[in-house]
Enzyme design. Structure first.
Site, PDB file in Angstrom:
ATOM      1  N   ARG A 105     -18.129 -14.007   7.271  1.00  0.00           N
ATOM      2  CA  ARG A 105     -17.473 -14.717   6.179  1.00  0.00           C
ATOM      3  C   ARG A 105     -15.994 -14.387   6.071  1.00  0.00           C
ATOM      4  O   ARG A 105     -15.555 -13.298   6.449  1.00  0.00           O
ATOM      5  CB  ARG A 105     -18.217 -14.401   4.888  1.00  0.00           C
ATOM      6  N   PHE A 150     -10.525 -10.708   3.336  1.00  0.00           N
ATOM      7  CA  PHE A 150     -11.938 -10.347   3.351  1.00  0.00           C
ATOM      8  C   PHE A 150     -12.678 -10.960   4.546  1.00  0.00           C
ATOM      9  O   PHE A 150     -13.826 -11.398   4.423  1.00  0.00           O
ATOM     10  CB  PHE A 150     -12.608 -10.763   2.030  1.00  0.00           C
ATOM     11  N   ALA A 151     -11.998 -10.996   5.684  1.00  0.00           N
ATOM     12  CA  ALA A 151     -12.635 -11.513   6.900  1.00  0.00           C
ATOM     13  C   ALA A 151     -13.512 -10.410   7.487  1.00  0.00           C
ATOM     14  O   ALA A 151     -13.006  -9.406   7.985  1.00  0.00           O
ATOM     15  CB  ALA A 151     -11.572 -11.939   7.915  1.00  0.00           C
ATOM     16  N   ARG A 152     -14.803 -10.582   7.350  1.00  0.00           N
ATOM     17  CA  ARG A 152     -15.770  -9.560   7.800  1.00  0.00           C
ATOM     18  C   ARG A 152     -17.086 -10.226   8.144  1.00  0.00           C
ATOM     19  O   ARG A 152     -17.536 -11.103   7.416  1.00  0.00           O
ATOM     20  CB  ARG A 152     -16.093  -8.586   6.672  1.00  0.00           C
ATOM     21  N   GLY A 153     -17.716  -9.714   9.170  1.00  0.00           N
ATOM     22  CA  GLY A 153     -19.055 -10.200   9.519  1.00  0.00           C
ATOM     23  C   GLY A 153     -19.064 -11.694   9.744  1.00  0.00           C
ATOM     24  O   GLY A 153     -18.466 -12.191  10.701  1.00  0.00           O
ATOM     25  N   CYS A 179       0.847  -1.178   0.000  1.00  0.00           N
ATOM     26  CA  CYS A 179       0.000   0.000   0.000  1.00  0.00           C
ATOM     27  C   CYS A 179       0.876   1.219   0.000  1.00  0.00           C
ATOM     28  O   CYS A 179       0.536   2.259  -0.535  1.00  0.00           O
ATOM     29  CB  CYS A 179      -0.866  -0.071   1.219  1.00  0.00           C
TER      30      CYS A 179
END
Lengths: 254, 254
Positions: free
Chosen positions: A243, A238-241, A101
């Site tokens: 999933r 994409f580890a969120r909520g 980044c």
């Protein structure tokens, strides 16, 4: 050292102009000296400088073990590390500017597979436990992330052991690694949650400390995935909520 | 070179496990040679490598003007730049690892104020025009940002002139700078929108090309604000929807 600096800013909103004071996250150059030789300057959020320096010199390949360090002092804008081995030659190697980044600087030699160690760990992790820690991590950090635009990293076992912030995602990870090294924590059954994307240099850091799992709510790069495979490291993005996506080392997640 | 790589991943959702193919953003090491000497390795999204290299060597202080470059060739994973001056000593200076979000490497000498040039520009910018370009910029990038986790930068006049993506926010900015240099675009009346936070090294880049304004939908750091003041550069952060925060050079925004 202060981590927030207050400055007068000017807000334009719907064409209107309002002046106010606003808190801005502090970025400082910190000079790191090893055995009294200048080693590197880290641009960082000036807190947990001891942990940052320890984590950095470990993941940069200067030391193997924490007990190679005799003393550390933080003075003004410098961190002074004395190694037990006083005759150690202190020189940074040729470096690659990594991107992720921003650009991290990793040794080119590390990019060659022969220098990457395979992580040794049979540890399995429960997807539900990971998500529960990620959601805790996101909740705790939301305010600071919003106001300061900082990155965070957490070292986790069953629960979050420690979390640290920095303006740089590499620095935040080095800080929790430094904390772990100081406390004598073994990494083979732990994982790191990072607020940043997973680029190749993050995998190199994990390989350096025998860490089997990196978790992010963001994406990994292709090279990170390839290196993680080589190093027996599991990558989760994409580890969120409710999933998460597993990119490598599927068998470790149950 | 491909910018997306397809790999088998494993998704855990509500305890269920699904295998599928997923597109992952490509990260590659690109070796940059100047006058046949190895200069640096950039970890990047391998597209617009010519622009990346030109922008990088300009903001890294190797060249002042584009016409110092005699030829550029992109071959496999290397970029070969020949300068008109064949005898130029090519050596990277001591560097600081910056943070912003990853770590950029900037020359320590640049951190000293005497090496930072004041931007010369009387250009004024309309807050409404900036917001309109920012909203266009965000709209165009949302898919790629979501799927790939990449950074973007755009060079703007009245409208967006060019936008480029990379896995690194510094690289994305170097790419649009390189594009501008190649096209002979003057920067004194332009601005750059970046998807990343504004750290000190972004301001140093702007000072190098006489760019009066940097715009981000994210935050600046304190050092970025301090350096921008010294360099007569306007910094805008949190530019979203109908509002923006101006941190320095208020008079330039009307």
């Amino acid at each position: 050292m202060d981590v927030i600096s207050y400055k007068k800013i000017c807000i334009f909103k719907d064409g209107e102009k309002i002046e106010k004071e606003d808190g801005i996250i502090v970025e400082k150059p910190i000079n790191l000296y090893i055995n009294n030789y200048y080693y590197v300057t880290l641009m960082c959020l000036p807190q947990n400088l001891k942990e940052l320096s320890v984590g950095f010199i470990k993941t940069d390949g200067v030391i193997e073990k924490f007990d190679e360090i005799e003393s550390i002092s933080v003075l003004n804008e410098g961190v002074y590390i004395n190694l037990a081995d006083k005759n150690r030659e202190i020189k940074r190697k040729e470096s690659a500017l990594t991107s992720g980044c921003g650009r991290g600087s990793v040794h080119i030699s590390l990019m060659h597979s022969e220098n990457l160690k395979k992580v040794e760990s049979n540890k399995k992790f429960l997807s539900g436990d990971i998500l529960s820690n990620v959601n805790k991590f996101n909740k705790e950090s939301s305010l600071f992330l919003e106001t300061g635009g900082v990155h965070s990293a957490a070292l986790c076992g069953n629960n979050i052991i420690v979390r640290m912030d920095d303006i740089g995602r590499h620095n935040a990870v080095d800080k929790v690694i430094g904390y772990g090294l100081e406390k004598g924590i073994e990494f083979y059954d732990k994982y790191i949650i990072t607020s940043g994307r997973i680029s190749s240099d993050m995998v190199i850091k994990a390989s350096r400390i025998n860490l089997p799992l990196i978790v992010s709510h963001s994406a990994p790069t292709s090279l990170a995935v390839d290196l993680a495979k080589m190093c027996n490291i599991t990558l989760i993005g994409f580890a969120r909520g409710n999933r998460l996506n597993v990119y490598t080392g599927f068998e470790r997640i149950v």
